[in-house]
Scaffold this motif. Structure first.
Motif, PDB file in Angstrom:
ATOM      1  N   PHE B 184       0.814  -1.220   0.000  1.00 44.26           N
ATOM      2  CA  PHE B 184       0.000   0.000   0.000  1.00 44.26           C
ATOM      3  C   PHE B 184       0.842   1.263   0.000  1.00 44.26           C
ATOM      4  O   PHE B 184       0.530   2.230  -0.696  1.00 44.26           O
ATOM      5  CB  PHE B 184      -0.925  -0.019   1.233  1.00 44.26           C
ATOM      6  N   ARG B 185       1.927   1.274   0.778  1.00 44.46           N
ATOM      7  CA  ARG B 185       2.666   2.517   0.992  1.00 44.46           C
ATOM      8  C   ARG B 185       3.624   2.868  -0.141  1.00 44.46           C
ATOM      9  O   ARG B 185       3.910   4.028  -0.363  1.00 44.46           O
ATOM     10  CB  ARG B 185       3.489   2.417   2.290  1.00 44.46           C
ATOM     11  N   THR B 186       4.171   1.843  -0.812  1.00 39.98           N
ATOM     12  CA  THR B 186       5.217   2.119  -1.791  1.00 39.98           C
ATOM     13  C   THR B 186       4.606   2.334  -3.153  1.00 39.98           C
ATOM     14  O   THR B 186       3.816   1.516  -3.613  1.00 39.98           O
ATOM     15  CB  THR B 186       6.192   0.936  -1.872  1.00 39.98           C
ATOM     16  N   ARG B 187       4.995   3.396  -3.809  1.00 41.87           N
ATOM     17  CA  ARG B 187       4.450   3.662  -5.135  1.00 41.87           C
ATOM     18  C   ARG B 187       5.228   2.877  -6.192  1.00 41.87           C
ATOM     19  O   ARG B 187       4.657   2.374  -7.139  1.00 41.87           O
ATOM     20  CB  ARG B 187       4.507   5.153  -5.435  1.00 41.87           C
ATOM     21  N   ALA B 188       6.525   2.777  -6.036  1.00 51.52           N
ATOM     22  CA  ALA B 188       7.314   2.135  -7.093  1.00 51.52           C
ATOM     23  C   ALA B 188       8.003   0.860  -6.583  1.00 51.52           C
ATOM     24  O   ALA B 188       7.746  -0.231  -7.059  1.00 51.52           O
ATOM     25  CB  ALA B 188       8.333   3.108  -7.626  1.00 51.52           C
ATOM     26  N   ALA B 189       8.858   1.017  -5.586  1.00 48.70           N
ATOM     27  CA  ALA B 189       9.738  -0.096  -5.208  1.00 48.70           C
ATOM     28  C   ALA B 189       9.066  -1.040  -4.213  1.00 48.70           C
ATOM     29  O   ALA B 189       9.624  -1.352  -3.169  1.00 48.70           O
ATOM     30  CB  ALA B 189      11.032   0.458  -4.637  1.00 48.70           C
ATOM     31  N   TRP B 190       7.853  -1.498  -4.559  1.00 45.67           N
ATOM     32  CA  TRP B 190       7.184  -2.400  -3.623  1.00 45.67           C
ATOM     33  C   TRP B 190       7.892  -3.743  -3.527  1.00 45.67           C
ATOM     34  O   TRP B 190       7.709  -4.474  -2.556  1.00 45.67           O
ATOM     35  CB  TRP B 190       5.715  -2.583  -3.987  1.00 45.67           C
ATOM     36  N   VAL B 191       8.746  -4.053  -4.533  1.00 41.25           N
ATOM     37  CA  VAL B 191       9.485  -5.320  -4.462  1.00 41.25           C
ATOM     38  C   VAL B 191      10.523  -5.298  -3.332  1.00 41.25           C
ATOM     39  O   VAL B 191      11.102  -6.327  -3.016  1.00 41.25           O
ATOM     40  CB  VAL B 191      10.158  -5.687  -5.794  1.00 41.25           C
ATOM     41  N   ASN B 192      10.745  -4.093  -2.729  1.00 42.10           N
ATOM     42  CA  ASN B 192      11.598  -4.052  -1.530  1.00 42.10           C
ATOM     43  C   ASN B 192      11.064  -4.974  -0.441  1.00 42.10           C
ATOM     44  O   ASN B 192      11.782  -5.363   0.473  1.00 42.10           O
ATOM     45  CB  ASN B 192      11.673  -2.625  -0.973  1.00 42.10           C
ATOM     46  N   LEU B 193       9.781  -5.286  -0.561  1.00 45.83           N
ATOM     47  CA  LEU B 193       9.167  -6.245   0.365  1.00 45.83           C
ATOM     48  C   LEU B 193       9.967  -7.537   0.411  1.00 45.83           C
ATOM     49  O   LEU B 193      10.032  -8.218   1.432  1.00 45.83           O
ATOM     50  CB  LEU B 193       7.734  -6.528  -0.095  1.00 45.83           C
ATOM     51  N   PHE B 194      10.561  -7.878  -0.725  1.00 44.44           N
ATOM     52  CA  PHE B 194      11.266  -9.157  -0.812  1.00 44.44           C
ATOM     53  C   PHE B 194      12.732  -9.054  -0.410  1.00 44.44           C
ATOM     54  O   PHE B 194      13.503  -9.963  -0.661  1.00 44.44           O
ATOM     55  CB  PHE B 194      11.156  -9.718  -2.232  1.00 44.44           C
ATOM     56  N   SER B 195      13.110  -7.930   0.178  1.00 44.32           N
ATOM     57  CA  SER B 195      14.500  -7.802   0.610  1.00 44.32           C
ATOM     58  C   SER B 195      14.822  -8.823   1.694  1.00 44.32           C
ATOM     59  O   SER B 195      14.003  -9.066   2.584  1.00 44.32           O
ATOM     60  CB  SER B 195      14.728  -6.398   1.162  1.00 44.32           C
ATOM     61  N   PRO B 196      15.996  -9.419   1.650  1.00 39.88           N
ATOM     62  CA  PRO B 196      16.393 -10.357   2.712  1.00 39.88           C
ATOM     63  C   PRO B 196      16.415  -9.694   4.084  1.00 39.88           C
ATOM     64  O   PRO B 196      16.453 -10.378   5.101  1.00 39.88           O
ATOM     65  CB  PRO B 196      17.794 -10.798   2.295  1.00 39.88           C
ATOM     66  N   LEU B 197      16.378  -8.346   4.102  1.00 35.85           N
ATOM     67  CA  LEU B 197      16.348  -7.668   5.398  1.00 35.85           C
ATOM     68  C   LEU B 197      15.030  -7.918   6.126  1.00 35.85           C
ATOM     69  O   LEU B 197      14.943  -7.820   7.340  1.00 35.85           O
ATOM     70  CB  LEU B 197      16.522  -6.151   5.209  1.00 35.85           C
ATOM     71  N   ASN B 198      13.977  -8.216   5.367  1.00 35.05           N
ATOM     72  CA  ASN B 198      12.685  -8.466   6.005  1.00 35.05           C
ATOM     73  C   ASN B 198      12.644  -9.858   6.624  1.00 35.05           C
ATOM     74  O   ASN B 198      13.417 -10.739   6.259  1.00 35.05           O
ATOM     75  CB  ASN B 198      11.561  -8.281   4.996  1.00 35.05           C
ATOM     76  N   THR B 199      11.694 -10.037   7.537  1.00 27.24           N
ATOM     77  CA  THR B 199      11.674 -11.263   8.316  1.00 27.24           C
ATOM     78  C   THR B 199      11.474 -12.493   7.453  1.00 27.24           C
ATOM     79  O   THR B 199      12.270 -13.405   7.457  1.00 27.24           O
ATOM     80  CB  THR B 199      10.533 -11.218   9.347  1.00 27.24           C
ATOM     81  N   ASP B 200      10.379 -12.520   6.730  1.00 21.18           N
ATOM     82  CA  ASP B 200      10.115 -13.691   5.914  1.00 21.18           C
ATOM     83  C   ASP B 200       9.538 -13.266   4.577  1.00 21.18           C
ATOM     84  O   ASP B 200       8.348 -13.352   4.336  1.00 21.18           O
ATOM     85  CB  ASP B 200       9.147 -14.639   6.634  1.00 21.18           C
ATOM     86  N   PHE B 363      -0.472 -17.379  -9.821  1.00 23.07           N
ATOM     87  CA  PHE B 363      -0.189 -16.176  -9.028  1.00 23.07           C
ATOM     88  C   PHE B 363       0.939 -16.459  -8.025  1.00 23.07           C
ATOM     89  O   PHE B 363       1.829 -15.648  -7.837  1.00 23.07           O
ATOM     90  CB  PHE B 363      -1.452 -15.709  -8.294  1.00 23.07           C
ATOM     91  N   THR B 364       0.868 -17.625  -7.398  1.00 18.67           N
ATOM     92  CA  THR B 364       1.916 -17.978  -6.439  1.00 18.67           C
ATOM     93  C   THR B 364       3.262 -18.073  -7.150  1.00 18.67           C
ATOM     94  O   THR B 364       4.277 -17.605  -6.641  1.00 18.67           O
ATOM     95  CB  THR B 364       1.586 -19.328  -5.765  1.00 18.67           C
ATOM     96  N   LEU B 365       3.266 -18.664  -8.364  1.00 20.58           N
ATOM     97  CA  LEU B 365       4.527 -18.818  -9.097  1.00 20.58           C
ATOM     98  C   LEU B 365       5.052 -17.462  -9.573  1.00 20.58           C
ATOM     99  O   LEU B 365       6.258 -17.213  -9.525  1.00 20.58           O
ATOM    100  CB  LEU B 365       4.333 -19.765 -10.295  1.00 20.58           C
ATOM    101  N   THR B 366       4.127 -16.593 -10.006  1.00 20.40           N
ATOM    102  CA  THR B 366       4.544 -15.249 -10.419  1.00 20.40           C
ATOM    103  C   THR B 366       5.207 -14.528  -9.258  1.00 20.40           C
ATOM    104  O   THR B 366       6.255 -13.907  -9.386  1.00 20.40           O
ATOM    105  CB  THR B 366       3.314 -14.435 -10.889  1.00 20.40           C
ATOM    106  N   PHE B 367       4.559 -14.645  -8.079  1.00 19.64           N
ATOM    107  CA  PHE B 367       5.119 -14.047  -6.875  1.00 19.64           C
ATOM    108  C   PHE B 367       6.523 -14.589  -6.611  1.00 19.64           C
ATOM    109  O   PHE B 367       7.448 -13.855  -6.283  1.00 19.64           O
ATOM    110  CB  PHE B 367       4.177 -14.334  -5.696  1.00 19.64           C
ATOM    111  N   ARG B 368       6.693 -15.896  -6.813  1.00 19.41           N
ATOM    112  CA  ARG B 368       8.002 -16.516  -6.576  1.00 19.41           C
ATOM    113  C   ARG B 368       9.044 -15.936  -7.532  1.00 19.41           C
ATOM    114  O   ARG B 368      10.189 -15.700  -7.152  1.00 19.41           O
ATOM    115  CB  ARG B 368       7.929 -18.030  -6.802  1.00 19.41           C
ATOM    116  N   LEU B 369       8.641 -15.754  -8.816  1.00 15.94           N
ATOM    117  CA  LEU B 369       9.585 -15.228  -9.805  1.00 15.94           C
ATOM    118  C   LEU B 369      10.018 -13.810  -9.431  1.00 15.94           C
ATOM    119  O   LEU B 369      11.197 -13.483  -9.499  1.00 15.94           O
ATOM    120  CB  LEU B 369       8.937 -15.241 -11.198  1.00 15.94           C
ATOM    121  N   VAL B 370       9.039 -12.991  -9.013  1.00 20.82           N
ATOM    122  CA  VAL B 370       9.362 -11.610  -8.590  1.00 20.82           C
ATOM    123  C   VAL B 370      10.292 -11.675  -7.385  1.00 20.82           C
ATOM    124  O   VAL B 370      11.276 -10.953  -7.284  1.00 20.82           O
ATOM    125  CB  VAL B 370       8.079 -10.829  -8.238  1.00 20.82           C
TER     126      VAL B 370
END
Lengths: 149, 507
Positions: B184-200, B363-370
């Motif tokens: 919701f909060r990120t306009r562009a770099a929402w893939v930062n969600l997948f940073s290894p810095l995040n918990t899971d 959808f799950t596989l697409t998420f995995r690829l991202v």
């Protein structure tokens, strides 16, 4: 158990099984309710106060004062003087509060959010070269390394 | 930004209802009902209308009352699952949603409505409550009263929980709510969600997408969205298991099943939790029940398997823990096929299952690829192998398992023991032990526990998510299935007439 127009008639075993299940379910429910310590709510109502919130909600409130300085940042650092497990918990709370900014559990970033449970030494340990930008007076401080954007 | 959260909820409901009505049809509709699991049908002449040359109706027959309850129980969950995928697709292709997204959702709803009407359905919203007709009358009063009391207790626990833990339990804010914030909060770099810095970052996004979607309708972040999300899935699961038992064994057993589900304190204390365990429990139940109905010959409608596939796909879109159940499910069915030599029929069933399973899996596989693109170094195979053969880790798992026997609240073993004692005292229905559907489901539950031990053995330890928490999540995922199976097995005054109600009505 005999058959009738409604299917089968219950016998004493059915009744006994139902009594045991009924009592067990109610006991489970009561256990579940007591998990939340309802007496806290009763006490809070009697004293006209509010019920204390969880840690992450408190951290969210405590960290509000540094958010305005971090609007353009993609990644920042984090430090604290807590024990390892408490540090880890707080680190994740900060990450949750400041999302979408990435929070690294390190001191290699331009901006550092620091949590101190007691008054920090001046200057704080390992923070040489950093300038204090904001002191929220709740143990939360924001440091910035001059010369970096 | 839109500020109409009710519109969002309404669209969720309509999506869910239309999908469920299309796929979970009345058993009489295909006119291929066989003898049910509880004896001969009440009105065989209606069931055999194809053979007697009766003119088939152009419209679907009015569904049985219990089936309508089942459909409504499925509505919210399937609606959330479907709309979360639409939101995710939009987010990935067009960026942050705005008003045009709402128009797009409306268009999809109209398309589904057209399909629904073309299939000859007419909506049936009239529902009535039948009180159990059980003698003596004492239980007729005690059971509904107990269920009502239990629901009040459940809501009280929920209210206290959301007051004390506004952001949910630990994994809610370290993983599930965090993903919603990134979406919701990120306009562009929402893939930062997948940073290894995040918990899971490897957890899929049904929860995050659903909550972020509701925030779009709300116009801002609001904590009621994840809180309500969890409550809806918890109540839907209770409703679904109760309605399914009612469909198969009559209203009386339906009430009893719903009441028995309230006995697990571990579940009661997690309803406020805002975790993916609640939707995962719901989709696991929906998938298993669809297969149960098919295996027990209550319905031979293959669309039910498509629905089971969709539910299984939504499980994978909800949480990685879904694969524990799905792996167990696959193993049990493969062993069954190899021993019973009914490959052709089973292959046909799996084809229909895959038809429903693959779209959400995409959808799950697409998420995995991202995810893999954003966090390429996340996989730790060496660590995985180290833990697999670590005796120290095994000791921790066994200790964790042992601690489940002595922890009082929330407890997992006491509710299971209660069900076992209930079954021992009440006795088993004649012939219940030999039923294919029951045997398969028991095995899936058992194998799920065994597979989960392997997962616990190989999972990296996390001080904030101790093993006891993982056991709780697994228990919650399987709890309604355990209750359901016990009620199907127990020798209780059940009747089968509601199940056949549709067939007995004139079209």
């Amino acid at each position: 158990m005999e058959s009738n127009s409604q299917g089968v008639k219950p016998d004493w075993r059915t009744h006994l099984a139902l009594v045991v299940l009924y009592a067990g379910v109610l006991a489970g429910l009561i256990l579940g309710l007591y998990h939340f310590e309802p007496e806290i709510f009763v006490l809070a109502r009697q004293r006209g106060g509010s019920v204390p919130r969880d840690e992450v909600s408190r951290t969210e409130r405590a960290i509000r004062c540094v958010k305005e300085f971090l609007v353009d940042q993609e990644q920042i650092g984090f430090t604290s003087d807590l024990s390892p497990v408490a540090h880890l918990s707080l680190y994740r709370q900060v990450q949750y509060s400041l999302a979408p900014i990435l929070v690294a559990d390190s001191l290699d970033e331009t901006y550092i959010v620091a949590f101190y449970s007691s008054a920090p030494p001046q200057p704080p340990q390992n923070m040489e070269g950093y300038r204090l930008v904001q002191d929220c007076e709740s143990g939360v401080m924001l440091f910035h390394k001059p010369g970096n954007p | 930004m839109i500020t109409l959260p009710l519109v969002g909820l309404l669209l969720t409901l309509i999506h869910g209802y239309l999908l469920v009505a299309l796929l979970v049809r009345d058993p009489a509709a295909p006119r291929r009902i066989q003898t049910g699991i509880h004896g001969e049908p009440d009105h065989p002449e209606d069931l055999l209308s194809d053979e007697t040359g009766a003119e088939p109706s152009r419209t679907q027959p009015k569904p049985a009352l219990s089936l309508r309850w089942v459909r409504l129980a499925l509505t919210f969950g399937i609606g959330y699952g479907s709309t979360s995928m639409i939101y995710f697709a939009w987010r990935g292709i067009f960026g942050p949603p705005d008003f045009t997204y709402v128009l797009f959702e409306l268009a999809v709803t109209i398309f589904l409505l057209a399909l629904y009407l073309r299939a000859g359905f007419t909506p049936h919203f009239r529902l009535s409550l039948k009180l159990p007709g059980f003698q003596p009358r004492l239980w007729s009063v005690l059971l509904p009263a107990g269920l009502l009391l239990g629901l009040v207790g459940l809501l009280a626990a929920y209210q206290m929980g959301i007051h004390l833990y506004e952001n949910g339990v630990t994994d809610a804010w370290t993983t599930w709510n965090l993903s919603a914030r990134y979406m919701f909060r990120t306009r562009a770099a929402w893939v930062n969600l997948f940073s290894p810095l995040n918990t899971d970052p490897a957890e899929p996004l049904l929860f995050g997408s659903s909550v972020a979607r509701m925030w779009i309708f709300q116009g801002r972040e609001a904590q009621w969205a994840p809180q309500f999300f969890g409550l809806v899935f918890a109540l839907s699961s209770l409703w679904l298991v109760s309605a399914a038992a009612s469909l198969l064994r009559g209203y009386w057993v339906g009430w009893l099943t719903g009441f028995a589900m309230l006995g697990a304190s571990a579940w009661v204390v997690l309803i406020h939790g805002q975790t993916a365990s609640l939707p995962l429990m719901f989709f696991t139940l929906a998938c298993a029940l669809a297969f149960y109905l098919y295996d027990s010959h209550t319905s031979r409608d293959e669309l039910l398997l498509v629905f089971a596939g969709i539910s299984a796909g939504l499980m994978t879109w909800t949480s990685n823990a879904a694969w524990i159940f799905l792996l167990a499910f696959l193993l049990v069915r493969l062993v069954w096929i190899s021993r019973h030599n009914n490959v052709a029929k089973e292959v046909l069933a799996w084809q229909f299952f895959l038809l429903g399973f693959l779209p959400p899996l995409m959808f799950t596989l697409t998420f995995r690829l991202v995810f893999i693109a954003a966090a390429p170094n996340y996989t730790d195979i060496a660590g995985f192998l180290d833990r697999l053969f670590s005796l120290e880790q095994l000791e921790q798992v066994l200790r964790g398992l042992g601690s489940q026997f002595v922890t009082l609240s929330p407890n997992h073993m006491v509710p299971v023991a209660l069900l076992v004692i209930f079954l021992l005292i009440a006795g088993r229905q004649p012939g219940a032990a030999a039923r294919k559907a029951d045997r398969l489901l028991w095995r899936v539950i058992l194998v799920s526990f065994l597979v989960s031990l392997l997962v616990f053995q190989t999972a990296p330890s996390d001080p904030l998510m101790p093993l006891s928490t993982l056991f709780t999540r697994l228990f919650i995922q399987l709890w309604p299935l355990m209750v359901f199976l016990v009620m199907m097995q127990a020798r209780l005054p059940g009747i089968a007439e509601e199940r056949m109600e549709a067939a007995s009505r004139p079209s």
